[in-house]
Motif scaffolding. Structure first.
Motif, PDB file in Angstrom:
ATOM      1  N   VAL A 164       0.839  -1.205   0.000  1.00 47.35           N
ATOM      2  CA  VAL A 164       0.000   0.000   0.000  1.00 47.35           C
ATOM      3  C   VAL A 164       0.871   1.251   0.000  1.00 47.35           C
ATOM      4  CG1 VAL A 164      -1.626   1.338   1.383  1.00 47.35           C
ATOM      5  CG2 VAL A 164      -1.992  -1.100   1.070  1.00 47.35           C
ATOM      6  N   TYR A 167       2.095   1.892  -3.395  1.00 46.10           N
ATOM      7  CA  TYR A 167       1.009   2.237  -4.320  1.00 46.10           C
ATOM      8  C   TYR A 167       0.958   3.742  -4.540  1.00 46.10           C
ATOM      9  CZ  TYR A 167      -3.825   2.323  -6.115  1.00 46.10           C
ATOM     10  OH  TYR A 167      -4.950   2.510  -6.875  1.00 46.10           O
ATOM     11  N   ALA A 168       1.276   4.521  -3.496  1.00 49.61           N
ATOM     12  CA  ALA A 168       1.165   5.993  -3.586  1.00 49.61           C
ATOM     13  C   ALA A 168       2.091   6.586  -4.649  1.00 49.61           C
ATOM     14  CB  ALA A 168       1.401   6.620  -2.221  1.00 49.61           C
ATOM     15  N   MET A 171       1.118   5.496  -8.279  1.00 48.17           N
ATOM     16  CA  MET A 171      -0.128   6.007  -8.861  1.00 48.17           C
ATOM     17  C   MET A 171      -0.160   7.527  -8.982  1.00 48.17           C
ATOM     18  SD  MET A 171      -1.823   3.327  -9.619  1.00 48.17           S
ATOM     19  CE  MET A 171      -3.464   3.962  -9.987  1.00 48.17           C
ATOM     20  N   ARG A 172       0.972   8.180  -8.703  1.00 47.51           N
ATOM     21  CA  ARG A 172       0.988   9.641  -8.700  1.00 47.51           C
ATOM     22  C   ARG A 172       0.439  10.233 -10.000  1.00 47.51           C
ATOM     23  NH1 ARG A 172       6.416  12.464  -7.731  1.00 47.51           N
ATOM     24  NH2 ARG A 172       6.903  10.785  -9.159  1.00 47.51           N
ATOM     25  N   LYS A 173       0.807   9.595 -11.131  1.00 44.24           N
ATOM     26  CA  LYS A 173       0.381  10.153 -12.424  1.00 44.24           C
ATOM     27  C   LYS A 173      -0.696   9.315 -13.085  1.00 44.24           C
ATOM     28  CE  LYS A 173       4.965  12.020 -13.315  1.00 44.24           C
ATOM     29  NZ  LYS A 173       6.217  11.667 -14.000  1.00 44.24           N
ATOM     30  N   LEU A 174      -1.201   8.334 -12.378  1.00 45.45           N
ATOM     31  CA  LEU A 174      -2.190   7.433 -12.979  1.00 45.45           C
ATOM     32  C   LEU A 174      -3.521   7.571 -12.260  1.00 45.45           C
ATOM     33  CD1 LEU A 174       0.052   4.232 -13.186  1.00 45.45           C
ATOM     34  CD2 LEU A 174      -0.519   5.791 -15.056  1.00 45.45           C
ATOM     35  N   PHE A 176      -7.112   6.051 -10.752  1.00 43.86           N
ATOM     36  CA  PHE A 176      -7.511   4.795 -10.099  1.00 43.86           C
ATOM     37  C   PHE A 176      -8.089   3.837 -11.144  1.00 43.86           C
ATOM     38  CE2 PHE A 176     -10.893   2.230  -8.091  1.00 43.86           C
ATOM     39  CZ  PHE A 176     -10.122   1.537  -7.190  1.00 43.86           C
ATOM     40  N   PHE A 195      -3.658  -2.819  -8.898  1.00 40.39           N
ATOM     41  CA  PHE A 195      -5.097  -2.559  -8.793  1.00 40.39           C
ATOM     42  C   PHE A 195      -5.787  -3.641  -7.946  1.00 40.39           C
ATOM     43  CE2 PHE A 195      -9.462  -3.239 -10.287  1.00 40.39           C
ATOM     44  CZ  PHE A 195      -9.994  -2.017  -9.938  1.00 40.39           C
ATOM     45  N   ILE A 198      -4.742  -3.412  -4.276  1.00 40.09           N
ATOM     46  CA  ILE A 198      -5.300  -2.320  -3.455  1.00 40.09           C
ATOM     47  C   ILE A 198      -6.794  -2.542  -3.219  1.00 40.09           C
ATOM     48  CG2 ILE A 198      -5.956  -0.614  -5.228  1.00 40.09           C
ATOM     49  CD1 ILE A 198      -3.959   0.251  -2.109  1.00 40.09           C
TER      50      ILE A 198
ATOM     51  N   VAL B   4      -1.150  15.193 -15.075  1.00 38.61           N
ATOM     52  CA  VAL B   4      -1.710  15.354 -13.734  1.00 38.61           C
ATOM     53  C   VAL B   4      -0.797  14.704 -12.702  1.00 38.61           C
ATOM     54  CG1 VAL B   4      -4.122  15.517 -14.387  1.00 38.61           C
ATOM     55  CG2 VAL B   4      -3.069  13.271 -14.103  1.00 38.61           C
ATOM     56  N   ARG B   5      -0.790  15.264 -11.537  1.00 41.20           N
ATOM     57  CA  ARG B   5      -0.082  14.653 -10.409  1.00 41.20           C
ATOM     58  C   ARG B   5      -1.075  14.543  -9.260  1.00 41.20           C
ATOM     59  NH1 ARG B   5       5.709  14.928 -10.737  1.00 41.20           N
ATOM     60  NH2 ARG B   5       5.879  14.852  -8.489  1.00 41.20           N
ATOM     61  N   HIS B   6      -1.274  13.302  -8.782  1.00 35.24           N
ATOM     62  CA  HIS B   6      -2.239  13.087  -7.703  1.00 35.24           C
ATOM     63  C   HIS B   6      -1.542  13.177  -6.357  1.00 35.24           C
ATOM     64  CE1 HIS B   6      -5.109  11.983 -10.683  1.00 35.24           C
ATOM     65  NE2 HIS B   6      -4.463  10.889 -11.050  1.00 35.24           N
ATOM     66  N   VAL B  11      -4.919   9.704  -4.443  1.00 38.23           N
ATOM     67  CA  VAL B  11      -4.575   8.330  -4.803  1.00 38.23           C
ATOM     68  C   VAL B  11      -5.366   7.341  -3.948  1.00 38.23           C
ATOM     69  CG1 VAL B  11      -2.723   6.605  -4.684  1.00 38.23           C
ATOM     70  CG2 VAL B  11      -2.273   8.859  -5.673  1.00 38.23           C
ATOM     71  N   PHE B  12      -5.536   7.679  -2.675  1.00 39.25           N
ATOM     72  CA  PHE B  12      -6.118   6.692  -1.749  1.00 39.25           C
ATOM     73  C   PHE B  12      -7.617   6.874  -1.509  1.00 39.25           C
ATOM     74  CE2 PHE B  12      -1.620   6.121  -0.386  1.00 39.25           C
ATOM     75  CZ  PHE B  12      -1.563   4.755  -0.642  1.00 39.25           C
ATOM     76  N   PRO B  15      -9.598   3.714  -3.026  1.00 31.45           N
ATOM     77  CA  PRO B  15      -9.203   2.502  -2.295  1.00 31.45           C
ATOM     78  C   PRO B  15      -9.685   2.512  -0.849  1.00 31.45           C
ATOM     79  CG  PRO B  15      -7.369   3.267  -3.612  1.00 31.45           C
ATOM     80  CD  PRO B  15      -8.457   4.299  -3.746  1.00 31.45           C
TER      81      PRO B  15
END
Lengths: 388, 59
Positions: A164, A167-168, A171-174, A176, A195, A198, B4-6, B11-12, B15
């Protein structure tokens, strides 16, 4: 997140996953059919005893002393170890063994009908399911096997948490749910791994933690008996263990226990000298009186010779956690729909484990920095390399 | 490619919702039968449905 932090978490994730992976795959594959043990037993006709007509054996029926005498007649020379009740049918089970402290391998589980008094003989065995259960519980290695699987469960929890954390940055530029199917198979696999991992995280965490707790069931029960039970029965500390021929009436003991814990339904009785009682007591375990506390058992310790109550106390927090862990691990408490969810998420877990193995096996040769870059950029290493 | 930057919160967010629904479902199933089991299955079923939706998507 700094490169250094990603590197640390990546190494934690790698090793806490690689070490238990083979065990976890075995646990998933054996756990899948075990979730459906009720349905499988029913399909194989091994559930006849659960379909007996009459009042539940936990509520009423013939006297318990009568039922115990019938069980003892079937196993002459042996002593009773446990008596267990059903909340749904007149089925009553009695476990017999050669001595009060007999090991499970020497025990015999007998089925009886408390409504009619009929002996139904030894419990039907299902060789395949028994094999799967033992493989899943201790791999036929006894306590060391249970503890080893418990340790693998702890590593699994560590793998989930580190996963987890990683994952952060990934996924910064992706967005969910991104699964890039048009890119390389490695990117697709990474996306699926992340995916599914998570989404199934909470379930995997619950099943992992409760499985690890269950692995320590035997030491926790021993600890309760040697600590709490000893404190409840200090007056008997110097007494010799009660001989089986001096066991008194169970009906009298049950009446005394019900007076102390009114309105509750009994689940089982631990006889003197076993893992679940003192050397001198019937330990009668009652369910909680509300649905929420139904899985939490409270024992009443009754002098097995005189039938008088010694003490009734709720179990320590760790043992209560153990009792709540069982249904949460087995997934057999919410009907077929919940079992199907258990099955689906077990398959999802197998997929996460499998993609994890492939990601490790088919990694591009090279320094760990490449993997860190992969996590840092969400799998677009080449693009980043070209841009910088 | 999108620029984009999350933030971790972004991001969470989803989830976390799925995790809370799962845990609420698992606990709710423990507390009773009938309607509670149905609600438990609906909440705990969100996670497998999300996975099935991902696998079924073609892109």
């Amino acid at each position: 997140m700094t490169r250094r932090a990603i590197r640390t978490w990546y190494l934690i994730h790698k090793w806490s996953s690689l070490i238990p992976t083979a065990f976890l795959l075995m646990l998933c594959v054996t756990g899948l059919p075990l979730t459906f043990h009720d349905e499988i037993d029913a399909a194989m006709g091994a559930d006849a005893a659960e379909r007996l007509a009459g009042a539940p054996s936990a509520d009423e029926g013939l006297p318990l002393d009568t039922m115990l005498a019938k069980a003892q007649a079937e196993r002459p020379g042996e002593v009773p170890l446990f008596m267990a009740f059903s909340q749904d049918s007149p089925l009553l089970t009695v476990t017999m063994g050669p001595t009060p402290d007999a090991v499970p391998e020497d025990m015999t589980l007998l089925f009886l009908n408390r409504h009619t008094g009929a002996s139904l003989g030894p419990a039907p065995t299902n060789t395949v399911m028994d094999f799967l259960l033992q493989l899943h519980t201790d791999m036929f290695l006894g306590l060391p096997g249970m503890l080893l699987l418990g340790a693998m469960g702890v590593l699994f929890v560590l793998a989930l948490i580190s996963g987890v954390v990683l994952y952060a940055p990934f996924m910064r530029k992706l967005d969910f749910g991104t699964v890039r199917k048009s890119r390389s198979s490695r990117v697709r696999r990474l996306d699926q791994h992340n995916f599914i991992g998570i989404v199934a995280f909470a379930w995997m965490l619950v099943v992992g933690v409760t499985g690890a707790i269950n692995a320590f069931a035997d030491p926790l029960t021993d600890n309760w008996r040697d600590g709490e039970v000893a404190r409840m029965t200090t007056a008997y500390a110097d007494a010799e263990p009660l001989e089986p021929e001096n066991y008194g009436s169970i009906d009298a003991a049950m009446a005394a226990a019900k007076e102390a814990l009114p309105g509750r339904s009994p689940q089982f009785i631990g006889f003197p000298g076993g893992a679940w009682s003192s050397g001198h007591h019937y330990a009668i375990f009652f369910q909680g009186d509300r649905p929420v506390t139904q899985h939490l058992l409270t024992p009443a310790l009754v002098d097995a010779e005189t039938g008088t109550l010694t003490d009734a106390r709720t179990m320590p927090a760790l043992n209560q956690a153990l009792m709540m862990s069982k249904p949460l691990h087995f997934g057999d408490y919410g009907g077929l729909a919940l079992k199907l969810i258990w099955a689906a998420l077990t398959l999802a877990t197998i997929w996460v484990l499998w993609t994890g193995i492939l990601l490790w096996l088919r990694r591009k040769p090279g320094h760990i920095e490449r993997r860190i870059e992969e996590i840092r950029t969400g799998g677009s290493t080449f693009r980043t390399a070209a841009a910088t | 490619m999108k620029r984009v930057r999350h933030s971790p919160a972004q991001v969470f967010a989803l989830p976390l919702l799925i995790a809370l629904a799962t845990i609420a479902g698992l606990v709710l199933g423990l507390t009773g039968d009938g309607a509670r089991d149905l609600a438990a299955a609906l909440l705990a079923g969100i996670a497998p449905l999300a996975i099935i939706a991902m696998l079924a998507r073609r892109t």
